[in-house]
Write a protein that holds these residues in place. Structure first.
Motif, PDB file in Angstrom:
ATOM      1  N   VAL A 146      59.958  24.774  28.867  1.00  0.00           N
ATOM      2  CA  VAL A 146      58.965  25.416  29.731  1.00  0.00           C
ATOM      3  C   VAL A 146      59.511  26.747  30.246  1.00  0.00           C
ATOM      4  O   VAL A 146      58.827  27.781  30.213  1.00  0.00           O
ATOM      5  N   GLY A 147      60.749  26.720  30.727  1.00  0.00           N
ATOM      6  CA  GLY A 147      61.347  27.935  31.256  1.00  0.00           C
ATOM      7  C   GLY A 147      61.520  29.010  30.199  1.00  0.00           C
ATOM      8  O   GLY A 147      61.208  30.187  30.435  1.00  0.00           O
ATOM      9  N   PHE A 148      62.005  28.635  29.028  1.00  0.00           N
ATOM     10  CA  PHE A 148      62.223  29.606  27.955  1.00  0.00           C
ATOM     11  C   PHE A 148      60.900  30.222  27.519  1.00  0.00           C
ATOM     12  O   PHE A 148      60.828  31.428  27.234  1.00  0.00           O
ATOM     13  N   ALA A 149      59.857  29.405  27.458  1.00  0.00           N
ATOM     14  CA  ALA A 149      58.540  29.920  27.077  1.00  0.00           C
ATOM     15  C   ALA A 149      58.033  30.922  28.107  1.00  0.00           C
ATOM     16  O   ALA A 149      57.555  32.010  27.754  1.00  0.00           O
ATOM     17  N   PHE A 150      58.125  30.565  29.389  1.00  0.00           N
ATOM     18  CA  PHE A 150      57.661  31.476  30.437  1.00  0.00           C
ATOM     19  C   PHE A 150      58.434  32.798  30.391  1.00  0.00           C
ATOM     20  O   PHE A 150      57.847  33.879  30.483  1.00  0.00           O
ATOM     21  N   GLU A 151      59.753  32.707  30.247  1.00  0.00           N
ATOM     22  CA  GLU A 151      60.576  33.912  30.280  1.00  0.00           C
ATOM     23  C   GLU A 151      60.324  34.796  29.055  1.00  0.00           C
ATOM     24  O   GLU A 151      60.105  36.007  29.193  1.00  0.00           O
ATOM     25  N   SER A 152      60.367  34.228  27.878  1.00  0.00           N
ATOM     26  CA  SER A 152      60.230  35.031  26.660  1.00  0.00           C
ATOM     27  C   SER A 152      58.798  35.549  26.478  1.00  0.00           C
ATOM     28  O   SER A 152      58.602  36.719  26.116  1.00  0.00           O
ATOM     29  N   ILE A 153      57.801  34.702  26.742  1.00  0.00           N
ATOM     30  CA  ILE A 153      56.410  35.152  26.616  1.00  0.00           C
ATOM     31  C   ILE A 153      56.092  36.191  27.684  1.00  0.00           C
ATOM     32  O   ILE A 153      55.430  37.202  27.408  1.00  0.00           O
ATOM     33  N   GLY A 154      56.559  35.960  28.914  1.00  0.00           N
ATOM     34  CA  GLY A 154      56.337  36.932  29.983  1.00  0.00           C
ATOM     35  C   GLY A 154      56.939  38.285  29.649  1.00  0.00           C
ATOM     36  O   GLY A 154      56.307  39.335  29.841  1.00  0.00           O
ATOM     37  N   ASP A 155      58.170  38.298  29.125  1.00  0.00           N
ATOM     38  CA  ASP A 155      58.812  39.555  28.734  1.00  0.00           C
ATOM     39  C   ASP A 155      58.033  40.239  27.618  1.00  0.00           C
ATOM     40  O   ASP A 155      57.842  41.465  27.628  1.00  0.00           O
ATOM     41  N   TYR A 156      57.577  39.458  26.634  1.00  0.00           N
ATOM     42  CA  TYR A 156      56.819  40.018  25.513  1.00  0.00           C
ATOM     43  C   TYR A 156      55.505  40.628  25.996  1.00  0.00           C
ATOM     44  O   TYR A 156      55.136  41.747  25.596  1.00  0.00           O
ATOM     45  N   GLN A 157      54.802  39.911  26.862  1.00  0.00           N
ATOM     46  CA  GLN A 157      53.531  40.426  27.365  1.00  0.00           C
ATOM     47  C   GLN A 157      53.724  41.723  28.146  1.00  0.00           C
ATOM     48  O   GLN A 157      52.929  42.665  28.020  1.00  0.00           O
ATOM     49  N   THR A 180      51.597  34.338  38.162  1.00  0.00           N
ATOM     50  CA  THR A 180      52.807  34.601  38.942  1.00  0.00           C
ATOM     51  C   THR A 180      53.217  36.053  38.703  1.00  0.00           C
ATOM     52  O   THR A 180      53.096  36.552  37.575  1.00  0.00           O
ATOM     53  N   ARG A 181      53.702  36.709  39.738  1.00  0.00           N
ATOM     54  CA  ARG A 181      54.119  38.107  39.593  1.00  0.00           C
ATOM     55  C   ARG A 181      55.420  38.225  38.806  1.00  0.00           C
ATOM     56  O   ARG A 181      55.775  39.318  38.378  1.00  0.00           O
ATOM     57  N   HIS A 182      56.103  37.105  38.608  1.00  0.00           N
ATOM     58  CA  HIS A 182      57.384  37.138  37.903  1.00  0.00           C
ATOM     59  C   HIS A 182      57.544  35.916  36.996  1.00  0.00           C
ATOM     60  O   HIS A 182      58.394  35.052  37.245  1.00  0.00           O
ATOM     61  N   PRO A 183      56.745  35.829  35.922  1.00  0.00           N
ATOM     62  CA  PRO A 183      56.892  34.673  35.020  1.00  0.00           C
ATOM     63  C   PRO A 183      58.266  34.615  34.368  1.00  0.00           C
ATOM     64  O   PRO A 183      58.772  33.529  34.067  1.00  0.00           O
ATOM     65  N   ASN A 184      58.887  35.785  34.151  1.00  0.00           N
ATOM     66  CA  ASN A 184      60.230  35.782  33.546  1.00  0.00           C
ATOM     67  C   ASN A 184      61.265  35.204  34.511  1.00  0.00           C
ATOM     68  O   ASN A 184      62.159  34.450  34.098  1.00  0.00           O
ATOM     69  N   TYR A 185      61.166  35.521  35.801  1.00  0.00           N
ATOM     70  CA  TYR A 185      62.108  34.971  36.771  1.00  0.00           C
ATOM     71  C   TYR A 185      61.875  33.478  36.983  1.00  0.00           C
ATOM     72  O   TYR A 185      62.831  32.702  37.089  1.00  0.00           O
ATOM     73  N   PHE A 186      60.605  33.077  37.033  1.00  0.00           N
ATOM     74  CA  PHE A 186      60.302  31.650  37.159  1.00  0.00           C
ATOM     75  C   PHE A 186      60.850  30.898  35.950  1.00  0.00           C
ATOM     76  O   PHE A 186      61.460  29.825  36.081  1.00  0.00           O
ATOM     77  N   GLY A 187      60.651  31.462  34.752  1.00  0.00           N
ATOM     78  CA  GLY A 187      61.162  30.827  33.546  1.00  0.00           C
ATOM     79  C   GLY A 187      62.674  30.732  33.547  1.00  0.00           C
ATOM     80  O   GLY A 187      63.246  29.708  33.149  1.00  0.00           O
ATOM     81  N   ASP A 188      63.339  31.782  34.020  1.00  0.00           N
ATOM     82  CA  ASP A 188      64.799  31.787  34.106  1.00  0.00           C
ATOM     83  C   ASP A 188      65.284  30.642  34.994  1.00  0.00           C
ATOM     84  O   ASP A 188      66.231  29.925  34.655  1.00  0.00           O
TER      85      ASP A 188
END
Length: 257
Positions: A146-157, A180-188
């Motif tokens: 879940v975290g990896f998906a949020f972080e990588s997809i958020g960065d890509y978007q 969320t204003r920070h999906p990459n941080y949440f994913g991390d």
């Protein structure tokens, strides 16, 4: 090899690497290079830990997950930063340094190394536990995914958004950034809570909860979200409204406009 020796060798390796990186950064007079090393630094610790472990299934899974996360993050930050001027945070730190600025910046590098060591403790501990692969380990994989998906997809978007000329000066509020204003941080943060679960096969794991807590604090309250949002409202019209309707960290449905 025991967990204690693993921590010692990991500390030696990380300090040696950040010292070498600092020498290179000082020669280039660009100190934000440590950001690109953040993820790969954890990957080095995970790989070294696997070498020093008994090569159990848990040790292998934890090492692979940490290396995949660390290498992706390092490549993403390097690709993003090499096209831009030095991060203003490091420029300001160097400008504020009194006496010997290089000594001050080296302490910043050593602090990063210390944080890496503390946050990676569950990865190191999990590789040396002998319990059979169980429910908590599978749960750890799920939370990591879940975290990896949020972080990588958020960065890509976000990269796609920035690459579109029509987005200049606009606020990214699409995809995961709508919730969320920070999906990459949440994913991390989720990645490290997932890795922590691999260490929970013994009662000693309660002590190691400091590691994911520290990472989550840094992302949500420390050098992550607060610094990033410090002056963004002045630079991007509409960001204040985005803040009003969008969760700052944990993904939630957006509020009505």
């Amino acid at each position: 090899m025991t967990f204690g020796w693993n921590v010692l060798w990991s500390a030696v390796a990380v300090v040696a690497l950040v010292t070498a990186l600092f020498g290179y950064a000082a020669s280039r007079k660009r100190f934000d290079l440590i950001d690109s090393f953040w993820g790969p630094g954890f990957a080095v610790i995970a790989a070294l830990t696997y070498v020093l472990s008994e090569h159990s299934a848990r040790a292998l899974v934890v090492a692979v997950l940490t290396v995949v996360w660390g290498v992706r993050l390092g490549w993403h930050i390097h690709s993003r930063n090499r096209r831009k001027p030095e991060d203003q945070r490091y420029v300001d730190m160097y400008a504020r340094a009194k006496g010997n600025p290089l000594a001050k910046m080296y302490r910043v590098y050593l602090l990063q190394a210390a944080i890496m060591l503390v946050v990676s403790l569950p990865v190191q501990f999990a590789a040396h536990t002998t319990a059979a692969f169980g429910v908590l380990d599978y749960l750890g994989v799920a939370v990591w995914l879940v975290g990896f998906a949020f972080e990588s997809i958020g960065d890509y978007q976000l990269e796609r958004f920035k690459a579109d000329p029509a987005s200049k000066g606009q606020v990214m509020d699409r995809g995961l950034w709508r919730y969320t204003r920070h999906p990459n941080y949440f994913g991390d943060a989720c990645v490290w809570w997932g890795l922590f679960l691999f260490a929970c096969s013994t009662p000693w794991a309660s002590v190691l909860v400091v590691s994911p807590l520290l990472m989550t604090f840094l992302l949500a309250k420390g050098s992550g979200k607060p610094l990033l949002e410090k002056d963004i409202a002045q630079r991007r019209p509409g960001y204040a409204e985005y803040v009003r309707r969008t969760s700052g960290f944990f993904p939630l449905p957006p509020k009505a406009r």
